[in-house]
Structures are given as structure tokens and as C-alpha cells.
Design an enzyme around this catalytic site. Structure first.
Site, mmCIF file in Angstrom:
data_model
loop_
_atom_site.group_PDB
_atom_site.id
_atom_site.type_symbol
_atom_site.label_atom_id
_atom_site.label_comp_id
_atom_site.label_asym_id
_atom_site.label_seq_id
_atom_site.Cartn_x
_atom_site.Cartn_y
_atom_site.Cartn_z
ATOM 1 N N HIS A 113 0.808 -1.216 -0.151
ATOM 2 C CA HIS A 113 -0.102 0.156 -0.125
ATOM 3 C C HIS A 113 0.804 1.342 0.076
ATOM 4 O O HIS A 113 1.851 1.119 0.737
ATOM 5 C CB HIS A 113 -0.876 -0.088 1.315
ATOM 6 C CG HIS A 113 -2.176 1.024 0.999
ATOM 7 N ND1 HIS A 113 -1.832 2.172 1.139
ATOM 8 C CD2 HIS A 113 -3.284 0.582 0.814
ATOM 9 C CE1 HIS A 113 -2.910 2.827 1.001
ATOM 10 N NE2 HIS A 113 -3.933 2.230 0.837
ATOM 11 N N GLU A 141 -3.840 1.800 -7.327
ATOM 12 C CA GLU A 141 -4.465 3.044 -6.546
ATOM 13 C C GLU A 141 -3.458 4.169 -6.631
ATOM 14 O O GLU A 141 -2.457 4.166 -5.996
ATOM 15 C CB GLU A 141 -4.301 2.765 -5.040
ATOM 16 C CG GLU A 141 -5.233 1.291 -4.603
ATOM 17 C CD GLU A 141 -5.583 1.437 -3.251
ATOM 18 O OE1 GLU A 141 -6.809 1.198 -2.827
ATOM 19 O OE2 GLU A 141 -4.521 1.387 -2.322
HETATM 20 P P1 PGA Z 1 -9.860 5.062 0.128
HETATM 21 O O1 PGA Z 1 -8.803 4.290 0.297
HETATM 22 O O2 PGA Z 1 -11.088 4.572 -0.575
HETATM 23 O O3 PGA Z 1 -10.292 5.937 1.300
HETATM 24 O O4 PGA Z 1 -9.257 6.332 -0.907
HETATM 25 C C1 PGA Z 1 -8.398 3.242 -0.557
HETATM 26 C C2 PGA Z 1 -7.219 2.689 -0.217
HETATM 27 O O5 PGA Z 1 -6.014 3.346 0.400
HETATM 28 O O6 PGA Z 1 -7.070 1.604 -0.222
#
Ligand code: PGA
Length: 230
Positions: free
Chosen positions: A99, A148
Site C-alpha cells: 500500500h 491505487e
Molecule cells: P480510500 O482508500 O477509499 O479511502 O481512498 C483506498 C485505499 O487506500 O485502499
């Protein structure tokens, strides 16, 4: 019908009392919805809540699979404060690795992530591996890749997401490079925008942070994805 994988990530939120409320409400909101081999829902929670949530999933027969949000890059041993893959496997089937919040705040490098994946796989954990763009290296053997863009994460004030088309195009590049993995989009997904993302051919689900903290929103996301004719 398309395979779908809807995942939540609580990050560093929720006490035991808050988790109890969430589970009680989610159980109501999700009633009538089942998981199948092609339609999965996974929730990743802090280490302190793995035991409780796994017990509740079993007791209430929830159609939810459980994940951890992190794993040690080292095996069991004299590593004060670390939680290793074998310990996680006692409670969870999945773990999130890579992440951007861990890369940014805890200095995790591509090399560290390779070690984490190796140990997770050795413990029979399945991996949701996060990539920040299509160039992020992905270790072998990953089941699920979550694309992401860091700027789109936790943009709660304006729910600023990447456009579904742009996210879909990046996910297509990732899918072509890793055809056996499921590809998710993550970054401020919500009940309002989930369909626009999973309608993109290469997006097979979402990884939701903020919205997954709200049992109703998370259940709504799952429900609308699972009943959509994609
Ligand atoms: P968010 O987070 O939906 O709050 O943007 C997504 C993530 O970090 O996995």
C-alpha cells in the site's frame, strides 16, 4: 458474467466496540447477498481486530473473507513488535502488501515487499498487492492487484477519483502484464461511483478505504456490484 472482488481496508481505524457495531449493522445490510467463487467480498482490518472479526464471520456465517493490512518482512523470531505471516494465517486468508501509505510512512521498498510476499505465500496467505501505477513492480504469484493512484486515496473531502476511463486504461495495461491476477481500482470509491469503475472491462473490483468504514456504504457497494449485470 464478470468476476468481481470487492475489498475494504479499515487502515488504522476502529476500536473493538466500533468493530462490534460495524459487524452487527453489516450483517443486516448484507442479508440476502451471498458470495460465490466469482463474486468475493474481503475486509482487511487492523491486527488487533483480526481475532474478533474472524470469530464473528464464523459465528454469523457472513459471506465475508478476512484480510490483514500488513505483514512482517521477517519470519517468526526475535523481532519485537512484528506480526508474521504464520500468525496472520491463524485468522485471515488475505493480506494487503505494498500500500502507498506503507511505502510513504514506513519506508517500505520494492525489495521489502518481495520478502513480505514470499513469506505470505509460504504461509498460504493470498495477496492483494497495491500498485501506484502500471510501472510498479509486482512480485510473482499475486492473486489480486489493486491499482491505487496515491493522489486519489482518501480524497474524502471531494471524493476525487481518477476518471473511470483513465483508471480502466491503466488497469488494462496491468491486466495484460499479469493476466492471471484480478485487477482492482482503489481511491475514494463509494456507493455512488463503484459501478462506473467496475463497468470498465479491465476493472474487476475495488479496494475501498474510507467507504468501508461505514457498514452501510460498504454493503451498498457490494450489493450494487453483485446485482449489476456486468
Ligand atoms: P480510500 O482508500 O477509499 O479511502 O481512498 C483506498 C485505499 O487506500 O485502499
Amino acid at each position: 458474467m464478470k468476476k468481481l472482488f470487492i475489498a475494504g481496508n479499515w487502515k488504522s481505524f476502529k476500536t473493538l466496540a466500533e468493530a462490534k457495531d460495524w459487524v452487527a449493522q453489516f450483517t443486516n445490510f448484507i442479508s440476502g447477498i451471498s458470495a460465490t467463487p466469482d463474486k468475493a467480498m474481503v475486509l482487511s482490518v487492523p491486527f488487533t481486530l483480526l481475532s474478533f472479526v474472524s470469530g464473528e464471520i464464523f459465528r454469523l456465517k457472513l459471506p465475508l473473507q478476512l484480510g490483514a493490512e500488513n505483514v512482517s518482512p521477517l519470519p517468526e523470531g526475535a523481532y519485537t513488535g512484528e506480526i508474521n505471516a504464520k500468525q496472520i494465517k491463524e485468522f485471515a486468508e488475505w493480506v494487503i502488501i505494498g500500500h502507498s501509505e506503507r511505502r510513504k510512512n514506513f519506508g517500505e521498498t520494492d525489495a521489502t515487499l518481495v520478502e513480505k510476499v514470499k513469506l505470505a505465500k509460504a504461509a498460504n496467505l493470498k495477496v492483494i498487492f497495491c500498485v501506484q501505477d502500471e510501472r510498479t513492480p509486482v512480485p510473482d504469484g499475486i492473486e489480486v492487484i489493486a491499482y491505487e493512484p496515491p493522489w486519489a486515496i482518501s480524497a474524502v473531502s471531494n471524493w476525487k477519483t481518477e476518471s473511470p476511463e483513465a483508471a480502466g486504461a491503466t488497469c488494462q495495461i496491468i491486466k495484460t502484464a499479469h493476466p492471471s491476477a484480478l485487477i482492482l481500482y482503489g481511491g475514494s470509491t463509494s456507493p455512488e461511483n463503484i459501478i462506473s469503475f467496475i463497468s470498465q472491462p479491465a476493472i474487476e473490483g475495488v479496494l475501498s478505504g474510507g467507504a468501508s468504514l461505514d457498514s452501510k456504504k460498504f454493503a451498498m457497494m457490494i450489493r450494487s456490484a453483485f446485482v449489476a449485470n456486468l
